[in-house]
Scaffold this active site. Structure first.
Site, mmCIF file in Angstrom:
data_model
loop_
_atom_site.group_PDB
_atom_site.id
_atom_site.type_symbol
_atom_site.label_atom_id
_atom_site.label_comp_id
_atom_site.label_asym_id
_atom_site.label_seq_id
_atom_site.Cartn_x
_atom_site.Cartn_y
_atom_site.Cartn_z
ATOM 1 C CG HIS A 209 -2.130 -0.879 1.029
ATOM 2 N ND1 HIS A 209 -2.077 -2.246 1.114
ATOM 3 C CD2 HIS A 209 -3.429 -0.567 0.761
ATOM 4 C CE1 HIS A 209 -3.279 -2.757 0.908
ATOM 5 N NE2 HIS A 209 -4.125 -1.757 0.694
ATOM 6 C CG HIS A 251 2.781 -3.047 6.622
ATOM 7 N ND1 HIS A 251 3.545 -3.923 5.898
ATOM 8 C CD2 HIS A 251 1.636 -2.880 5.924
ATOM 9 C CE1 HIS A 251 2.891 -4.279 4.809
ATOM 10 N NE2 HIS A 251 1.723 -3.669 4.793
HETATM 11 C C1 LIG Z 1 -2.982 -8.703 -11.720
HETATM 12 C C2 LIG Z 1 -2.800 -9.121 -10.319
HETATM 13 C C3 LIG Z 1 -1.930 -10.282 -10.035
HETATM 14 C C4 LIG Z 1 -3.397 -8.453 -9.342
HETATM 15 C C5 LIG Z 1 -3.237 -8.755 -7.925
HETATM 16 C C6 LIG Z 1 -3.710 -7.585 -7.148
HETATM 17 C C7 LIG Z 1 -3.574 -7.836 -5.701
HETATM 18 C C8 LIG Z 1 -4.189 -9.021 -5.107
HETATM 19 C C9 LIG Z 1 -2.895 -7.004 -4.991
HETATM 20 C C10 LIG Z 1 -2.644 -7.222 -3.552
HETATM 21 C C11 LIG Z 1 -2.797 -5.938 -2.881
HETATM 22 C C12 LIG Z 1 -2.448 -6.130 -1.444
HETATM 23 C C13 LIG Z 1 -3.437 -6.717 -0.539
HETATM 24 C C14 LIG Z 1 -1.225 -5.797 -1.039
HETATM 25 C C15 LIG Z 1 -0.756 -5.930 0.348
HETATM 26 O O1 LIG Z 1 -0.474 -4.659 0.781
HETATM 27 P P1 LIG Z 1 0.359 -4.440 2.084
HETATM 28 O O2 LIG Z 1 0.386 -2.957 2.264
HETATM 29 O O3 LIG Z 1 -0.342 -5.118 3.181
HETATM 30 O O4 LIG Z 1 1.716 -5.009 1.807
#
Ligand SMILES: CC(C)=CCC/C(C)=C/CC/C(C)=C/COP(=O)(O)O
Length: 290
Positions: A209, A251
């Site tokens: 994020h 985090h």
């Molecule tokens: C096209 C594709 C593989 C999309 C995946 C999008 C997706 C599931 C992104 C994850 C976003 C997310 C929950 C990230 C984690 O964020 P942190 O800030 O917790 O590291």
């Protein structure tokens, strides 16, 4: 047989040793305390007792393959562990600084994790934090960019949106690779109730994020003509989104700080590799034929 209370590279002693996982609070905080004590009280050459302790702690000594150390008192004096062992037992200033930073990071992150659960000090703000979480999630950003790109009727608009899509995909890839390599666990007080995650999202370094917030806000500030209050709002959104990651307990502070840095740098890469009809005409020609 080695004693369970021994340490070679400054690892914690005793019963907690087996359960300490790198990146977990126990490893960073509790383990760090012993490491500092052993470092401070046993500097190289300061105390003969320490020198004996260092020699007897050597893994080589314990294996019995260092002949002088296991000989009688007359021959024991010149015994020194091999160079690589001495390096392990005298960590650098950088090592100590990094361990201190890690300890401060874990302590501060725990203090700031005031929305980590419904019963936490600021538990009532948690729904708002989770709304912010969605505002920086990869899925809405990817789908929103794709939708706007397909609906855009100007080539300039399509070009910018295509580069935003490229930036978002590059960001997802970089974060996934680094998370997979570093494998730092999320803080112990985090509840894993995040919206749509992939497997590497069980790891916390760096914050996806935070990278997205820095990348997207830098992108918007560069490519959208916005009034000053809106520009301030964009920066504020990025900052509050990063802070909310720590407040939600998702985090540690360093995950978010590195995430901001990575997102900022990723924008520079995107800017450098800017996709346009001049450098990748095939993309735009293909699009024109649809
Ligand atoms: C096209 C594709 C593989 C999309 C995946 C999008 C997706 C599931 C992104 C994850 C976003 C997310 C929950 C990230 C984690 O964020 P942190 O800030 O917790 O590291």
């Amino acid at each position: 047989m080695p004693s369970p209370r021994r340490t070679i590279e400054g690892r914690p002693l005793g019963s907690s040793g087996g359960s300490s996982v790198p990146g977990s609070p126990a490893h960073g905080a509790g383990g760090g305390r012993f490491e500092f004590q052993s470092l401070l009280s046993c500097r190289a050459g300061a105390d003969p007792a320490c020198a004996r302790l260092r020699a007897s702690d050597s893994p080589v000594h314990r294996r019995g393959s260092f002949p002088l150390a296991s000989a009688g008192p007359a021959q024991a004096a010149p015994a020194l562990p091999p160079e690589e062992d001495r390096m392990n037992l005298n960590p650098s200033f950088l090592g100590i600084a990094l361990r201190s930073l890690l300890a401060i990071d874990l302590w501060l992150s725990k203090k700031l994790g005031v929305c980590a659960g419904e019963s936490s000090a600021w538990g009532s703000v948690r729904p708002l934090m989770k709304l912010l979480e969605i505002s920086g999630h990869g899925i809405p950003w990817l789908l929103g960019t794709l939708y706007c790109m397909l609906r855009s009727d100007s080539w300039a608009g399509r070009e910018v949106l295509m580069n935003l899509l490229f930036a978002l995909l590059l960001d997802l890839l970089m974060v996934a690779v680094i998370k997979g390599l570093v494998r730092r666990r999320r803080p112990a007080h985090n509840q894993m109730d995040m919206f749509f995650t992939v497997s590497v999202d069980k790891y916390s370094f760096p914050s996806g994020h935070a990278t997205r917030a820095a990348l997207v806000s830098r992108f918007i500030l560069k490519h959208l003509v916005l009034a000053i209050p809106l520009r301030v709002l964009v920066v504020l959104w990025a900052f509050v989104l990063g802070l909310s990651r720590v407040m939600l307990g998702r985090h540690n502070v360093t995950d978010v700080a590195f995430g901001f840095f990575l997102g900022y740098m990723l924008y520079s890469i995107v800017d450098y590799c800017w996709l346009s009809p001049h450098n990748v005409p095939v993309l735009f020609v293909l699009w024109n034929h649809q």
